[in-house]
Write an enzyme that holds these catalytic residues in place. Structure first.
Site, PDB file in Angstrom:
ATOM      1  CB  SER A   1     -14.551 -32.655   2.931  1.00 48.19           C
ATOM      2  OG  SER A   1     -14.650 -31.263   2.938  1.00 48.19           O
TER       3      SER A   1
ATOM      4  NE  ARG B   1     -19.839 -32.078  -1.149  1.00 47.89           N
ATOM      5  CZ  ARG B   1     -20.595 -30.977  -1.056  1.00 47.89           C
ATOM      6  NH1 ARG B   1     -21.762 -30.892  -1.682  1.00 47.89           N
ATOM      7  NH2 ARG B   1     -20.173 -29.945  -0.377  1.00 47.89           N
TER       8      ARG B   1
ATOM      9  CD  GLU C   1     -16.538 -34.803  -0.359  1.00 51.34           C
ATOM     10  OE1 GLU C   1     -17.067 -34.241   0.614  1.00 51.34           O
ATOM     11  OE2 GLU C   1     -15.880 -34.190  -1.222  1.00 51.34           O
TER      12      GLU C   1
HETATM   13  C1  LIG Z   1      -8.063 -29.035  -1.475  1.00 52.46           C
HETATM   14  C2  LIG Z   1      -9.370 -29.647  -1.952  1.00 52.46           C
HETATM   15  C3  LIG Z   1     -10.559 -28.968  -1.743  1.00 52.46           C
HETATM   16  C4  LIG Z   1     -11.774 -29.524  -2.204  1.00 52.46           C
HETATM   17  N1  LIG Z   1     -12.935 -28.842  -1.968  1.00 52.46           N
HETATM   18  C5  LIG Z   1     -14.123 -29.353  -2.395  1.00 52.46           C
HETATM   19  C6  LIG Z   1     -15.346 -28.650  -2.145  1.00 52.46           C
HETATM   20  O1  LIG Z   1     -15.368 -27.554  -1.587  1.00 52.46           O
HETATM   21  N2  LIG Z   1     -16.512 -29.231  -2.542  1.00 52.46           N
HETATM   22  C7  LIG Z   1     -16.534 -30.424  -3.189  1.00 52.46           C
HETATM   23  O2  LIG Z   1     -17.636 -30.890  -3.529  1.00 52.46           O
HETATM   24  N3  LIG Z   1     -15.398 -31.120  -3.442  1.00 52.46           N
HETATM   25  C8  LIG Z   1     -14.185 -30.612  -3.060  1.00 52.46           C
HETATM   26  N4  LIG Z   1     -13.020 -31.308  -3.281  1.00 52.46           N
HETATM   27  C9  LIG Z   1     -13.093 -32.623  -3.953  1.00 52.46           C
HETATM   28  C10 LIG Z   1     -12.815 -32.562  -5.462  1.00 52.46           C
HETATM   29  O3  LIG Z   1     -12.027 -31.461  -5.819  1.00 52.46           O
HETATM   30  C11 LIG Z   1     -14.082 -32.528  -6.311  1.00 52.46           C
HETATM   31  O4  LIG Z   1     -14.892 -33.638  -6.041  1.00 52.46           O
HETATM   32  C12 LIG Z   1     -13.760 -32.484  -7.807  1.00 52.46           C
HETATM   33  O5  LIG Z   1     -14.927 -32.265  -8.575  1.00 52.46           O
HETATM   34  C13 LIG Z   1     -13.097 -33.775  -8.312  1.00 52.46           C
HETATM   35  O6  LIG Z   1     -12.634 -33.504  -9.628  1.00 52.46           O
HETATM   36  P1  LIG Z   1     -11.456 -34.343 -10.270  1.00 52.46           P
HETATM   37  O7  LIG Z   1     -11.391 -33.978 -11.706  1.00 52.46           O
HETATM   38  O8  LIG Z   1     -10.201 -34.151  -9.512  1.00 52.46           O
HETATM   39  O9  LIG Z   1     -11.997 -35.821 -10.093  1.00 52.46           O
HETATM   40  P2  LIG Z   1     -11.148 -37.156  -9.897  1.00 52.46           P
HETATM   41  O10 LIG Z   1     -10.598 -37.167  -8.509  1.00 52.46           O
HETATM   42  O11 LIG Z   1     -10.189 -37.329 -11.008  1.00 52.46           O
HETATM   43  O12 LIG Z   1     -12.308 -38.245 -10.007  1.00 52.46           O
HETATM   44  C14 LIG Z   1     -13.297 -38.355  -9.001  1.00 52.46           C
HETATM   45  C15 LIG Z   1     -14.372 -39.361  -9.430  1.00 52.46           C
HETATM   46  O13 LIG Z   1     -15.067 -38.843 -10.545  1.00 52.46           O
HETATM   47  C16 LIG Z   1     -14.938 -39.738 -11.674  1.00 52.46           C
HETATM   48  N5  LIG Z   1     -14.781 -38.907 -12.867  1.00 52.46           N
HETATM   49  C17 LIG Z   1     -13.855 -37.961 -13.101  1.00 52.46           C
HETATM   50  N6  LIG Z   1     -14.059 -37.405 -14.298  1.00 52.46           N
HETATM   51  C18 LIG Z   1     -15.144 -38.020 -14.827  1.00 52.46           C
HETATM   52  C19 LIG Z   1     -15.859 -37.894 -16.061  1.00 52.46           C
HETATM   53  N7  LIG Z   1     -15.489 -37.019 -16.993  1.00 52.46           N
HETATM   54  N8  LIG Z   1     -16.927 -38.712 -16.263  1.00 52.46           N
HETATM   55  C20 LIG Z   1     -17.315 -39.606 -15.328  1.00 52.46           C
HETATM   56  N9  LIG Z   1     -16.680 -39.785 -14.174  1.00 52.46           N
HETATM   57  C21 LIG Z   1     -15.610 -38.992 -13.918  1.00 52.46           C
HETATM   58  C22 LIG Z   1     -13.702 -40.554 -11.398  1.00 52.46           C
HETATM   59  O14 LIG Z   1     -13.742 -41.793 -12.081  1.00 52.46           O
HETATM   60  C23 LIG Z   1     -13.803 -40.718  -9.906  1.00 52.46           C
HETATM   61  O15 LIG Z   1     -14.734 -41.714  -9.577  1.00 52.46           O
HETATM   62  C24 LIG Z   1     -11.785 -30.782  -2.864  1.00 52.46           C
HETATM   63  C25 LIG Z   1     -10.573 -31.462  -3.055  1.00 52.46           C
HETATM   64  C26 LIG Z   1      -9.378 -30.900  -2.621  1.00 52.46           C
HETATM   65  C27 LIG Z   1      -8.083 -31.628  -2.845  1.00 52.46           C
END
Ligand SMILES: Cc1cc2nc3c(=O)[nH]c(=O)nc-3n(C[C@H](O)[C@H](O)[C@H](O)COP(=O)(O)OP(=O)(O)OC[C@H]3O[C@@H](n4cnc5c(N)ncnc54)[C@H](O)[C@@H]3O)c2cc1C
Length: 369
Positions: free
Chosen positions: A258, A168, A361
């Site tokens: 998580s 992570r 996380e």
């Molecule tokens: C129901 C649920 C289940 C999930 N299951 C998992 C799982 O199994 N495994 C796991 O690892 N995670 C999981 N997650 C967490 C999450 O979905 C992931 O971390 C996902 O990759 C975040 O993507 P996002 O576009 O929503 O990021 P955001 O929430 O929009 O951003 C997260 C972080 O990344 C940065 N960021 C976003 N886009 C960029 C970019 N293009 N360049 C640089 N920085 C950027 C943001 O500034 C912020 O700091 C889960 C979340 C939920 C709600």
């Protein structure tokens, strides 16, 4: 006015000063050129003018919101190019929904990311915390990324090795302070496998998934491949049963997934933890002491914070999921503080019961655990 409550999966958080939804990477670059990277001190003190947003599924923002510009990456695009007999390079724009990428690759018989089905958010975010699930991590197939470096004001390509992936964790995450990234990812390339005529998955590495697919986890990796689509469907089914696929009608999924990472501690600090607690070798620390990775879900469950825990602390507005203790959920009407109240209570119970400090996380903005 747009709020984080409307644009994050936990559905909490206030407004932003300005909200830009960028539908092309040219627009992203135009915005980034106006928002240079502040000093580390300013970023640490929350003095940045820019917050980069994908799908908002790993973010918890305070009810006061964010006093700057939100840049939401919403441009999509995906293409595949064969490189050798069984290798295909898949190029994806940062705003492309991650699960659509997985579905697209599985439909074309490309293997390598099928165990990462059902994870919400955009592709640009997957390298940030080296997204992982069911024995797979994006670092296993990610070739490189193209990003805008806000420090040097230039476009850069960072290879898998240069991204220094960990559990992570990545260089991208370590260079992000209080939600303000140095590198803004605009494109990600993966190297996936394609065996003509055989839509077989990558080897299944997660015991529960292998069992459900009728595979023997003790067999050598090559014998743990199975139908690609079956792996995607089983992962979606398992995730759904744990509230880990976003469903607007199910409060158990109004979360950041998580809330805590699995703690990695020196083996000696885990000796007092009951033998039945899951633990996995996690290398050595700098002093050469062996490390173990513990299950945060097991610790929470066994510290007396079971499913649904915390509802009484928040008048029912927030609680641990009723399907999985690792998710802190909004039961409708919760504030950021309600979610943090539940998370703090669960963290404290684990600390009291086992002396282990759980770490969040999701990225916390304008608030603290
Ligand atoms: C129901 C649920 C289940 C999930 N299951 C998992 C799982 O199994 N495994 C796991 O690892 N995670 C999981 N997650 C967490 C999450 O979905 C992931 O971390 C996902 O990759 C975040 O993507 P996002 O576009 O929503 O990021 P955001 O929430 O929009 O951003 C997260 C972080 O990344 C940065 N960021 C976003 N886009 C960029 C970019 N293009 N360049 C640089 N920085 C950027 C943001 O500034 C912020 O700091 C889960 C979340 C939920 C709600």
């Amino acid at each position: 006015m747009k709020t984080f409550a409307q644009n994050t999966t936990a559905r909490v958080g206030g407004p932003a000063g300005e909200w830009i939804t960028a539908s092309s990477d040219q627009l992203v670059l135009a915005v980034l050129r106006e928002h240079h990277l502040p000093s580390d001190e300013d970023r640490a003190a929350g003095r940045d003018t820019l917050l980069v947003l994908g799908g908002g599924s790993n973010l918890l923002v305070s009810q006061d919101g964010f006093d700057g510009t939100v840049l939401q990456l919403a441009f999509s695009g995906i293409s595949a190019e064969p490189v050798d007999e069984d290798g295909v390079i898949v190029t994806v724009a940062a705003g492309h929904l991650w699960d659509d990428v997985v579905a697209w690759t599985v439909e074309r018989g490309l293997s390598g990311v099928e165990a990462l089905s059902g994870i919400p958010g955009a592709t640009g975010a997957v390298p940030v915390q080296n997204v992982g699930a069911y024995g797979a991590e994006v670092s296993q197939t990610l070739l490189d990324i193209t990003a805008w470096d806000r420090l040097e004001d230039e476009r850069v390509v960072l290879t898998n090795e240069e991204l220094e992936f960990g559990y992570r964790d990545s260089l991208l995450k370590r260079e992000t302070i209080a939600g303000s990234p140095r590198y803004v990812v605009v494109e990600v390339r993966f190297r996936l496998s394609h065996a003509p005529g055989r839509a077989l998955s990558a080897p299944v590495r997660y015991a529960e998934l292998a069992r459900q697919l009728g595979l023997d986890i003790s067999l050598p990796e090559e014998q743990r491949r199975t139908d690609l689509l079956a792996v995607r469907q089983k992962v979606l089914e398992l995730r759904g049963s744990k509230g880990m696929v976003v469903d607007p009608d199910d409060y158990d999924t109004w979360s950041t997934g998580s809330f805590f990472t699995n703690p990695i501690v020196p083996a000696s600090s885990a000796e007092h933890i009951p033998a039945e607690a899951p633990r996995f070798p996690a290398g050595d620390n700098e002093e050469g002491e062996p490390l173990v990775k513990l299950s945060a879900a097991w610790l929470i469950d066994n510290a007396g914070a079971g499913r649904g825990f915390g509802a009484d602390l928040t008048a029912g507005k927030a609680s641990l999921s009723t399907k999985h203790t690792l998710a802190v959920t909004n039961r409708g009407g919760a504030s950021t503080e309600d979610l943090l109240t539940v998370a703090r209570a669960a963290r404290d119970k684990v600390k009291d019961a086992f002396g282990i400090e759980l770490r969040p996380e999701p990225v916390l903005i304008g608030c603290q655990l």
